[in-house]
Design an enzyme around this catalytic site. Structure first.
Site, PDB file in Angstrom:
ATOM      1  N   ASN A  13       0.878  -1.170   0.000  1.00  0.00           N
ATOM      2  CA  ASN A  13       0.000   0.000   0.000  1.00  0.00           C
ATOM      3  C   ASN A  13       0.916   1.222   0.000  1.00  0.00           C
ATOM      4  O   ASN A  13       1.430   1.622   1.042  1.00  0.00           O
ATOM      5  CB  ASN A  13      -0.890  -0.045   1.256  1.00  0.00           C
ATOM      6  CG  ASN A  13      -1.843   1.123   1.330  1.00  0.00           C
ATOM      7  OD1 ASN A  13      -1.812   2.020   0.481  1.00  0.00           O
ATOM      8  ND2 ASN A  13      -2.689   1.125   2.337  1.00  0.00           N
ATOM      9  N   LYS A  20       3.254   0.749   3.192  1.00  0.00           N
ATOM     10  CA  LYS A  20       2.887  -0.271   4.179  1.00  0.00           C
ATOM     11  C   LYS A  20       2.911  -1.600   3.467  1.00  0.00           C
ATOM     12  O   LYS A  20       2.538  -1.678   2.287  1.00  0.00           O
ATOM     13  CB  LYS A  20       1.457  -0.016   4.677  1.00  0.00           C
ATOM     14  CG  LYS A  20       1.348   1.046   5.718  1.00  0.00           C
ATOM     15  CD  LYS A  20      -0.056   1.007   6.329  1.00  0.00           C
ATOM     16  CE  LYS A  20      -0.537   2.405   6.603  1.00  0.00           C
ATOM     17  NZ  LYS A  20      -1.919   2.668   6.460  1.00  0.00           N
ATOM     18  N   ARG A  99      -2.705  -2.090  -3.293  1.00  0.00           N
ATOM     19  CA  ARG A  99      -3.882  -1.265  -3.095  1.00  0.00           C
ATOM     20  C   ARG A  99      -3.750  -0.072  -4.041  1.00  0.00           C
ATOM     21  O   ARG A  99      -2.743   0.640  -3.998  1.00  0.00           O
ATOM     22  CB  ARG A  99      -3.931  -0.770  -1.651  1.00  0.00           C
ATOM     23  CG  ARG A  99      -5.116   0.096  -1.402  1.00  0.00           C
ATOM     24  CD  ARG A  99      -5.123   0.615  -0.004  1.00  0.00           C
ATOM     25  NE  ARG A  99      -6.387   1.283   0.238  1.00  0.00           N
ATOM     26  CZ  ARG A  99      -6.710   1.847   1.378  1.00  0.00           C
ATOM     27  NH1 ARG A  99      -5.881   1.819   2.384  1.00  0.00           N
ATOM     28  NH2 ARG A  99      -7.868   2.447   1.524  1.00  0.00           N
ATOM     29  N   HIS A 188     -12.929   3.231  -0.011  1.00  0.00           N
ATOM     30  CA  HIS A 188     -13.022   2.170   1.017  1.00  0.00           C
ATOM     31  C   HIS A 188     -13.789   0.956   0.508  1.00  0.00           C
ATOM     32  O   HIS A 188     -14.346   0.185   1.297  1.00  0.00           O
ATOM     33  CB  HIS A 188     -13.756   2.652   2.301  1.00  0.00           C
ATOM     34  CG  HIS A 188     -13.079   3.746   3.055  1.00  0.00           C
ATOM     35  ND1 HIS A 188     -13.765   4.805   3.603  1.00  0.00           N
ATOM     36  CD2 HIS A 188     -11.786   3.932   3.369  1.00  0.00           C
ATOM     37  CE1 HIS A 188     -12.925   5.604   4.219  1.00  0.00           C
ATOM     38  NE2 HIS A 188     -11.709   5.101   4.092  1.00  0.00           N
ATOM     39  N   GLY A 218     -13.090   5.749  10.380  1.00  0.00           N
ATOM     40  CA  GLY A 218     -11.704   5.825  10.835  1.00  0.00           C
ATOM     41  C   GLY A 218     -11.257   7.268  10.702  1.00  0.00           C
ATOM     42  O   GLY A 218     -12.065   8.191  10.869  1.00  0.00           O
ATOM     43  N   GLY A 220     -10.462   8.514   7.892  1.00  0.00           N
ATOM     44  CA  GLY A 220     -11.399   8.782   6.796  1.00  0.00           C
ATOM     45  C   GLY A 220     -12.606   7.899   7.033  1.00  0.00           C
ATOM     46  O   GLY A 220     -12.455   6.768   7.491  1.00  0.00           O
ATOM     47  N   ARG A 249     -11.100  15.965   7.669  1.00  0.00           N
ATOM     48  CA  ARG A 249     -11.889  16.405   6.504  1.00  0.00           C
ATOM     49  C   ARG A 249     -13.262  16.858   6.973  1.00  0.00           C
ATOM     50  O   ARG A 249     -13.818  16.294   7.914  1.00  0.00           O
ATOM     51  CB  ARG A 249     -12.056  15.265   5.494  1.00  0.00           C
ATOM     52  CG  ARG A 249     -10.768  14.781   4.891  1.00  0.00           C
ATOM     53  CD  ARG A 249     -11.052  13.842   3.714  1.00  0.00           C
ATOM     54  NE  ARG A 249      -9.848  13.137   3.339  1.00  0.00           N
ATOM     55  CZ  ARG A 249      -9.693  11.812   3.423  1.00  0.00           C
ATOM     56  NH1 ARG A 249     -10.692  11.047   3.838  1.00  0.00           N
ATOM     57  NH2 ARG A 249      -8.560  11.261   3.065  1.00  0.00           N
ATOM     58  N   ARG A 293     -10.257   8.932  20.252  1.00  0.00           N
ATOM     59  CA  ARG A 293      -9.973   8.579  21.658  1.00  0.00           C
ATOM     60  C   ARG A 293      -9.780   9.823  22.514  1.00  0.00           C
ATOM     61  O   ARG A 293     -10.304   9.927  23.617  1.00  0.00           O
ATOM     62  CB  ARG A 293      -8.704   7.723  21.759  1.00  0.00           C
ATOM     63  CG  ARG A 293      -8.942   6.281  21.478  1.00  0.00           C
ATOM     64  CD  ARG A 293      -7.658   5.577  21.283  1.00  0.00           C
ATOM     65  NE  ARG A 293      -6.993   6.042  20.043  1.00  0.00           N
ATOM     66  CZ  ARG A 293      -6.129   5.331  19.362  1.00  0.00           C
ATOM     67  NH1 ARG A 293      -5.768   4.164  19.793  1.00  0.00           N
ATOM     68  NH2 ARG A 293      -5.594   5.792  18.242  1.00  0.00           N
ATOM     69  N   GLY A 339     -11.288   2.009  12.627  1.00  0.00           N
ATOM     70  CA  GLY A 339     -10.784   2.288  13.983  1.00  0.00           C
ATOM     71  C   GLY A 339     -11.869   2.766  14.930  1.00  0.00           C
ATOM     72  O   GLY A 339     -11.949   2.312  16.077  1.00  0.00           O
ATOM     73  N   GLY A 341     -15.360   2.677  14.273  1.00  0.00           N
ATOM     74  CA  GLY A 341     -16.504   1.757  14.248  1.00  0.00           C
ATOM     75  C   GLY A 341     -16.260   0.489  15.048  1.00  0.00           C
ATOM     76  O   GLY A 341     -17.167  -0.041  15.695  1.00  0.00           O
ATOM     77  N   GLU A 342     -15.017   0.001  15.042  1.00  0.00           N
ATOM     78  CA  GLU A 342     -14.696  -1.230  15.756  1.00  0.00           C
ATOM     79  C   GLU A 342     -14.498  -0.987  17.250  1.00  0.00           C
ATOM     80  O   GLU A 342     -14.698  -1.896  18.055  1.00  0.00           O
ATOM     81  CB  GLU A 342     -13.394  -1.847  15.201  1.00  0.00           C
ATOM     82  CG  GLU A 342     -13.546  -2.411  13.806  1.00  0.00           C
ATOM     83  CD  GLU A 342     -12.204  -2.727  13.154  1.00  0.00           C
ATOM     84  OE1 GLU A 342     -11.230  -3.019  13.872  1.00  0.00           O
ATOM     85  OE2 GLU A 342     -12.135  -2.653  11.914  1.00  0.00           O
ATOM     86  N   ASN A 343     -14.059   0.236  17.591  1.00  0.00           N
ATOM     87  CA  ASN A 343     -13.593   0.457  18.961  1.00  0.00           C
ATOM     88  C   ASN A 343     -14.390   1.456  19.806  1.00  0.00           C
ATOM     89  O   ASN A 343     -14.318   1.397  21.031  1.00  0.00           O
ATOM     90  CB  ASN A 343     -12.141   0.956  18.932  1.00  0.00           C
ATOM     91  CG  ASN A 343     -11.210  -0.086  18.372  1.00  0.00           C
ATOM     92  OD1 ASN A 343     -11.131  -1.187  18.894  1.00  0.00           O
ATOM     93  ND2 ASN A 343     -10.537   0.247  17.282  1.00  0.00           N
ATOM     94  N   GLU A 393      -8.259  -4.967   5.046  1.00  0.00           N
ATOM     95  CA  GLU A 393      -8.141  -4.683   3.614  1.00  0.00           C
ATOM     96  C   GLU A 393      -7.001  -5.476   2.975  1.00  0.00           C
ATOM     97  O   GLU A 393      -7.099  -5.902   1.830  1.00  0.00           O
ATOM     98  CB  GLU A 393      -7.968  -3.181   3.406  1.00  0.00           C
ATOM     99  CG  GLU A 393      -9.270  -2.447   3.672  1.00  0.00           C
ATOM    100  CD  GLU A 393      -9.120  -0.957   3.861  1.00  0.00           C
ATOM    101  OE1 GLU A 393      -9.384  -0.226   2.910  1.00  0.00           O
ATOM    102  OE2 GLU A 393      -8.744  -0.528   4.971  1.00  0.00           O
TER     103      GLU A 393
HETATM  104  P1  AMP Z   1      -8.342   4.113  11.255  1.00  0.00           P
HETATM  105  O1  AMP Z   1      -8.184   5.244  10.277  1.00  0.00           O
HETATM  106  O2  AMP Z   1      -9.331   3.071  10.783  1.00  0.00           O
HETATM  107  O3  AMP Z   1      -7.050   3.528  11.710  1.00  0.00           O
HETATM  108  O4  AMP Z   1      -9.022   4.739  12.565  1.00  0.00           O
HETATM  109  C1  AMP Z   1      -8.410   5.742  13.345  1.00  0.00           C
HETATM  110  C2  AMP Z   1      -9.425   6.279  14.327  1.00  0.00           C
HETATM  111  O5  AMP Z   1      -9.868   5.209  15.175  1.00  0.00           O
HETATM  112  C3  AMP Z   1      -8.886   7.359  15.250  1.00  0.00           C
HETATM  113  O6  AMP Z   1      -9.827   8.423  15.339  1.00  0.00           O
HETATM  114  C4  AMP Z   1      -8.792   6.659  16.585  1.00  0.00           C
HETATM  115  O7  AMP Z   1      -8.997   7.531  17.666  1.00  0.00           O
HETATM  116  C5  AMP Z   1      -9.960   5.696  16.501  1.00  0.00           C
HETATM  117  N1  AMP Z   1      -9.789   4.664  17.517  1.00  0.00           N
HETATM  118  C6  AMP Z   1      -8.876   3.680  17.578  1.00  0.00           C
HETATM  119  N2  AMP Z   1      -9.007   2.978  18.742  1.00  0.00           N
HETATM  120  C7  AMP Z   1     -10.027   3.551  19.422  1.00  0.00           C
HETATM  121  C8  AMP Z   1     -10.662   3.319  20.681  1.00  0.00           C
HETATM  122  N3  AMP Z   1     -10.244   2.341  21.486  1.00  0.00           N
HETATM  123  N4  AMP Z   1     -11.690   4.120  21.042  1.00  0.00           N
HETATM  124  C9  AMP Z   1     -12.114   5.107  20.237  1.00  0.00           C
HETATM  125  N5  AMP Z   1     -11.559   5.382  19.032  1.00  0.00           N
HETATM  126  C10 AMP Z   1     -10.540   4.629  18.635  1.00  0.00           C
END
Ligand code: AMP
Length: 425
Positions: A13, A20, A99, A188, A218, A220, A249, A293, A339, A341-343, A393
């Site tokens: 990527n 990466k 990618r 995406h 995330g 984005g 953005r 976070r 990031g 949505g999962e966390n 991905e």
């Molecule tokens: P990504 O671009 O998919 O890597 O997502 C990055 C985003 O995920 C950032 O805004 C991070 O703060 C958020 N993120 C990662 N871990 C957590 C968490 N444990 N709680 C809330 N947001 C998180």
């Protein structure tokens, strides 16, 4: 001709100054991550190469890496290094998957790279001036360093090529579409398709029949409406700026604001680009961080603008869910990934509060603390399911690469057999 049962694939990527990578061993039975790493600050005398193999020490070094070819050479060297490596020889890499950010209207699916494909990716550079040129340097560097290894391009845009014209057209003079191909492309795509298929499998729904809304959140973020296994609409547009509030953005914005600020702040095109891509979103609203976070922590301490940023993000997502439920005439499942949505249980809770009208019975208890796992977040009786699902991905890129290369090998084997039979006759 040998047809491999398992295949070691290098996934690349390439960004404008970074690359990466992952090496995955793929087989029909599944995948195994062998190594992953990152080369940053390409083009500088103190570029940084980080590399990790499960069960071995992390490798990190600073050195001069002036271009992507040198970056990829550094990756190949460490992959066969006796201490940090994971391969006994580079010949073990049977294919490289890339990618690629933008496939324009040329690519509906992943493809084997040849000269014609390279030419088309080059034509799409004007649509993704920061990403496609970097992706191309990666493809060309591999061509130079490993000329016999097949390469596959996997596009961020191709899954969305199934959108109907009334979803992808902007209400501008039609000539701009004809002249410059200005339309919604969406991004995406690999992630939306992957999590939608995975969530359907886990929830016992048929991907080809289900009505799904996927929220990739995330740095984005984009939301996609999927029906019959096809993307029918998505929130990102001609560029990744459109849609919901993101890390830096702005998402959807009245174009009048842009022309107003251009006049007031004396901004040119580069200035506007910087404003909407780098200084807006969660960063701009909160005034201190683009990281979800940080905002959740700051909200807990009573910082009002952090709360505003989080509420604005969740409100945008909720509006897209409503809009896409209308587009799909109902929805079977809402899926969170990326990031955030999962966390982030906080963002998911804000989004899913007040969706009862749609048939969502959200399980607030189950949501609390659910992080980085595949989990159902709706109550058992909920008409609309809600899930958080981890995305991958690189795995999609490796899977597509394996399938395309195996198909090429099968065809080649058939050709060789035919030739052999003809000679014998
Ligand atoms: P990504 O671009 O998919 O890597 O997502 C990055 C985003 O995920 C950032 O805004 C991070 O703060 C958020 N993120 C990662 N871990 C957590 C968490 N444990 N709680 C809330 N947001 C998180």
């Amino acid at each position: 001709m040998i047809i491999f049962d398992s295949m070691k694939i290098l996934v690349l990527n390439c960004g404008s100054s970074s690359l990466k990578y992952q090496v995955l061993e793929m087989s029909d039975a599944g995948s195994n991550l062998l190594a992953k790493g990152l080369v940053e600050r390409i083009g500088s005398p103190n570029a940084c190469h980080t590399h990790k193999v499960e069960g071995k020490d992390k490798y990190q070094t600073e050195k001069q890496i002036l271009n992507h070819t040198e970056g990829i050479r550094s990756v190949l060297d460490i992959l066969v290094d006796p201490g940090y490596g994971v391969l006994s020889s580079l010949a073990e890499i049977e294919a490289v998957g890339h990618r690629v950010a933008h496939g324009g209207e040329f690519f509906f699916k992943s493809v084997a790279v040849d000269d014609e494909v390279i030419e088309k990716i080059e034509k799409c550079c004007q649509l993704a001036p920061l990403h496609n040129p970097a992706n191309l340097t990666g493809i060309k560097a591999v061509k130079e360093l490993m000329p016999d290894v097949p390469q596959v391009a996997v596009f961020d845009t191709s899954f969305h090529q199934s959108m109907p014209d009334y979803a992808y057209m902007y209400a501008l003079d039609y000539s701009y579409y004809e002249k410059y191909k200005i339309r919604r492309y969406g991004f995406h795509g690999t992630s939306h398709k992957y999590v939608a298929e995975k969530a359907c499998k886990l929830a016992g729904l048929e991907f080809d029949k289900a009505k799904l809304i996927t929220c990739h959140l995330g740095n984005g973020s984009s939301i996609t409406a999927i029906e019959g296994g096809r993307s029918v609409d998505t929130s990102m547009g001609f560029t990744p700026v459109e849609g919901v509030t993101m890390g830096t953005r702005c998402g959807n914005l009245d174009v009048g604001v842009v022309t107003f600020l251009m006049e007031k702040e004396h901004l040119d095109a580069a200035g506007v680009n910087n404003l909407v891509n780098k200084e807006s979103g969660l960063q701009g609203l909160s005034g201190f961080s683009s990281d979800c976070r940080d905002l959740v922590d700051a909200e807990k301490s009573g910082y009002k603008r952090a709360e505003l940023a989080l509420r604005k993000l969740a409100y945008d997502i909720k509006k897209y869910i409503g809009a896409y439920a209308a587009v799909l005439n109902g929805v079977d499942m809402i899926i969170f990934t990326g990031g955030i949505g999962e966390n982030s249980d906080r963002v998911r809770e804000l989004v899913c509060t007040g969706l009862e009208y749609l048939g969502v019975e959200f399980d607030f208890e189950k949501n609390k603390g659910a992080r980085g796992e595949d989990v159902v977040l709706s109550k058992r009786r909920s008409k609309v399911k809600v899930m958080a699902v981890t995305t991958n991905e690189e795995l999609v890129i490796a899977t597509d690469t394996m399938e395309i290369v195996k198909e090429q090998q099968r065809k080649q084997a058939v050709r060789e057999e035919k030739q052999l039979n003809n000679t014998e006759i």
